[in-house]
Scaffold this motif. Structure first.
Motif: not given
Length: 429
Positions: A273-280, A333-338, A342-344
């Motif tokens: 589920y994508a909260f936003k394009p940079q956060l799953f 949780l997969n996050w692209n803060p910049w 990419g962080l997982d």
């Protein structure tokens, strides 16, 4: 099987004749690419529990590939050689090329959606659970095969055939000693349907032929026979800009390479589920029954030639063929803060399907694993990635992994990898 291969080869030779006689090939493109991947690993309980008397290990492995490519629209081809080693493993004046091999060597003809491909190639389908290139492993996985197919925007069908021998033979029969590929022959069919609304469905069928027994030697007749094992299954899913859901089922029957009857299956379900394009936020479950002690057949499923590292935790404790079975539940949780980083972060909970006797008590909980990974493209063609994982195992884990003893309370693993893959030459003519 030889007849099937002959028909496939005939199809490849006849394929160019299907081109429009008015059509002329106009030049093409030639390129050379390289792939370098040094990877540092720290193993302190990787793959199986480390006992208190065991010591941590660390090493740097390296994969070096160079490939040449040609493509003129109708005909494409690739040849890629690779060398695999651990830093310090080879002598400076090494004459042993055992770990230097041809990773790819294929040619393909394509016209009006149809294609024919022959030679050494990877077979990678769906999420790589059964057939995968297995890029994580330094060597990767390849097959010497003929592949035929048809593709359009909504439908794709592939057929692959392989027939292996350990050496050239004369008047010796066709007994295959598995010095290379683990099977003597293979027939594979894969179909995928893609709907513009986001619905996808695929079906995979793999028939593997194995040699059992012994070949003829001297005056002794052969006591061998060919046996066949079938693996079949489906992946059904749906995705849009927010949701991505996929369900998987595979069933295995026939006879394996040990001349044992097989009746096995596995199930998996995953979603994102994508909260936003940079956060799953994502999660799923995977179930492998293991060996039923009351069955005369093998009920553990062989997942064939897959990328094992992609499933059931980065520490690779489970491969689906585990005796007591495994039920993996995970959330991540997969996050692209910049823009680049990419962080997982992922949590796994493992339990067995069969009860495990631990000092007279039946237990099923095996442990929990935390996986953290990052990726960062330093520049174009240069990717830095790494990760850290630790396992919190229960006292049932050493028994499940056939590693009896007193395990150390802390099991962890880490890696840092640098992938460099530029195209160093390209020309059109």
């Amino acid at each position: 099987m030889q007849k099937f291969i002959a028909i496939a080869l005939l199809a490849i030779f006849v394929f160019p004749l299907q081109m429009n006689a008015q059509e002329e090939e106009k030049g093409g493109e030639f390129s050379i690419d390289i792939n370098l991947r040094p990877r540092f690993e720290y193993r302190n309980g990787y793959s199986y529990p480390r006992l208190e008397t065991d010591k941590p290990s660390a090493f740097i492995s390296n994969r070096a590939r160079i490939g040449a490519n040609f493509d003129n629209g109708f005909l494409s081809a690739r040849i890629a050689a690779q060398d695999i080693s651990v830093w310090g493993q080879k002598r400076q004046n090494d004459n042993d090329g055992a770990r230097t091999t041809m990773h790819e060597a294929w040619a393909q003809m394509r016209h009006d959606g149809f294609f024919a491909k022959i030679g050494r190639q990877s077979l990678s389908y769906d999420d790589g659970r059964i057939l995968s290139e297995s890029s994580w492993t330094p060597t990767g996985i390849w097959h010497d095969a003929v592949k035929l197919g048809y593709e359009n925007p909504m439908n794709t069908i592939h057929l692959a055939l392989a027939y292996n021998q350990s050496r050239e033979k004369t008047n010796e029969g066709t007994f295959y000693e598995p010095v290379g590929q683990p099977y003597q022959n293979m027939q594979m069919a894969w179909y995928q349907y893609r709907n513009p609304t986001g619905f996808t469905a695929s079906a995979l069928f793999v028939n593997l032929g194995f040699e059992t027994g012994d070949p003829a030697t001297g005056n002794e007749p052969a006591n061998s026979k060919k046996v066949y094992m079938q693996t079949m299954g489906t992946n059904i899913g749906y995705k849009n800009n927010i949701w991505n859901v996929m369900g998987t089922f595979y069933y295995q029957t026939g006879t394996n390479s040990n001349d044992e009857k097989v009746n096995a299956y596995m199930l998996a379900l995953r979603g994102r589920y994508a909260f936003k394009p940079q956060l799953f936020l994502y999660g799923g479950t995977e179930f492998h029954p293991g060996q039923d002690p009351d069955s005369e057949k093998v009920t553990r499923m062989d997942l064939l030639y897959r990328s094992n590292h992609s499933f059931m935790g980065s520490m690779d404790y489970f491969r689906g063929y585990d005796y007591y079975g495994v039920w993996d539940k995970y959330i991540g949780l997969n996050w692209n803060p910049w823009k680049k980083l990419g962080l997982d972060l992922r949590y796994h909970h493992f339990s067995s399907q069969q009860p495990i006797d631990v000092d007279g008590t039946n237990k099923k909980v095996l442990g929990s694993e935390i996986d953290f990974t990052f990726t960062y493209p330093i520049r174009k063609h240069i990717m830095l990635e790494g990760g850290y994982s630790f396992m919190l195992a229960t006292d049932a884990m050493p028994i499940a992994k056939d590693r009896p003893g007193n395990p150390d309370s802390w099991q962890d693993w880490a890696y840092v990898s640098l992938t460099i893959n530029p195209t160093i030459f390209k020309s059109r003519f």
